[in-house]
Write an enzyme that holds these catalytic residues in place. Structure first.
Site, short mmCIF file in Angstrom:
data_model
loop_
_atom_site.label_atom_id
_atom_site.label_comp_id
_atom_site.label_asym_id
_atom_site.label_seq_id
_atom_site.Cartn_x
_atom_site.Cartn_y
_atom_site.Cartn_z
N GLU A 47 40.59 48.23 36.66
CA GLU A 47 41.81 48.01 35.87
C GLU A 47 41.39 47.62 34.44
OE1 GLU A 47 43.72 44.53 37.47
OE2 GLU A 47 45.63 44.91 36.47
N LYS A 117 51.52 50.13 36.90
CA LYS A 117 51.46 49.11 37.96
C LYS A 117 52.85 48.55 38.26
CE LYS A 117 48.69 44.89 38.83
NZ LYS A 117 47.68 44.02 38.18
N CYS A 150 45.13 46.78 41.52
CA CYS A 150 44.86 45.36 41.81
C CYS A 150 45.93 44.71 42.68
CB CYS A 150 44.62 44.59 40.51
SG CYS A 150 43.67 43.08 40.82
N VAL A 177 40.72 38.24 40.74
CA VAL A 177 40.30 36.87 40.50
C VAL A 177 40.49 36.03 41.76
CG1 VAL A 177 40.64 36.82 37.99
CG2 VAL A 177 42.60 36.39 39.48
C1 ACM Z 1 45.44 41.44 39.15
O1 ACM Z 1 46.39 42.08 39.61
N1 ACM Z 1 44.77 41.88 38.10
C2 ACM Z 1 45.01 40.20 39.79
#
Ligand code: ACM
Length: 281
Positions: A47, A117, A150, A177
């Site tokens: 990402e 996203k 992510c 993270v």
């Molecule tokens: C994330 O979605 N970058 C934790």
């Protein structure tokens, strides 16, 4: 290549310096082309792999954003031509209503699909606009490829919708993270019987007086049976590769008489049926 063939998959785990996209693209290129044989069928990058992640203002996001056919598309296209691969990577994309946290899948000169996203994580919600289109499944030379980014992984419906849409392989650019991503994705792969290819980043960002973000690496390639075929280090930039057979994701059976998709009972999954105190008949 048909889906009955072996597919070489390559994952790039990088450590971008915030706000230096040219340098970061060059680092990715150096990592990729330092391999003895860089040819591949699918390459997945993290990402926001060229910009960094910890934005501190909308202005910063605007400055580092691009149109779909900008420098990141050109970069992914050049990597595709040099390797033969479908190349997937994340970037901030300029849309009519704002900037999305997006990803592109590119083959040669062609943009196969772009995705915005859908489930934005934490402070991303201050800077990016949410995607409003279904998670995409796109035809590729190796069969149907799904795409998510992510935090999407923590919404089981996301990967389930890609698998129901026919994806046998799911590319998953990430900036993980939270510590439980690598283990959690094993279950996602098993419950949907698909290959998941997560490309995460490493390093630490601490910008604008915000709490530091440490990216946990551990990019991985997981089989439909939950085998971790390859997993990267937690702190080093590196490449991991594996050869997979996407057709192994076609059967949704976990036992002779148990098929995850055939046995679904969507008519029973309505929240209205789970009121406390309701007696079963
Ligand atoms: C994330 O979605 N970058 C934790």
């Amino acid at each position: 290549m048909s889906s009955a063939h072996a597919l070489r998959v390559t994952v790039v785990q990088n450590n971008p310096s915030f706000g230096t996209p040219e340098k970061n693209r060059k680092d990715v290129e150096d990592l990729l082309f330092s391999q003895k044989d860089p040819s591949s069928g699918l390459i997945v990058l993290p990402e926001l792999f060229a910009t960094g992640y910890q934005f501190v203002s909308k202005e910063e996001v605007g400055t580092l954003s691009e149109p779909e056919d900008g420098p990141t598309f050109a970069f992914l296209s050049s990597v595709s031509k040099r390797t033969g691969a479908v190349v997937v990577g994340g970037l901030p994309i300029q849309r009519k209503n704002g900037i999305s946290n997006g990803a592109l899948a590119v083959l040669g000169d062609r943009l196969l699909v772009s995705y915005d996203k859908v489930h934005l994580f934490d402070r991303e919600r201050d800077f990016f606009v949410e995607g409003h289109s279904p998670l995409p499944v796109v035809e590729t030379p190796f069969g149907p490829l799904g795409l998510m980014i992510c935090f999407d992984w923590l919404f089981p419906e996301a990967l389930r919708s890609l698998a129901l849409g026919g994806a046998t392989v799911v590319a998953h650019p990430a900036n993980w993270v939270l510590p439980f991503g690598p283990q959690g994705m094993i279950l996602r792969s098993v419950e949907n019987r698909v290959f998941t290819i997560t490309a995460n980043r490493v390093g630490v960002e601490e910008r604008g007086g915000l709490a530091p973000l440490r990216y946990i690496g551990e990019s991985q390639i997981v089989s439909p049976k939950g085998e971790v075929i390859a997993r990267a280090d937690s702190s080093r930039p590196e490449i991991i590769t594996a050869t997979i057979r996407p057709e192994e994701a076609l059967s949704k059976k976990v036992a002779d008489k148990s098929d995850f998709f055939a046995q679904r009972r969507p008519e029973l999954y309505s929240p209205a049926l789970t009121q406390p105190g309701r007696k079963s008949s």
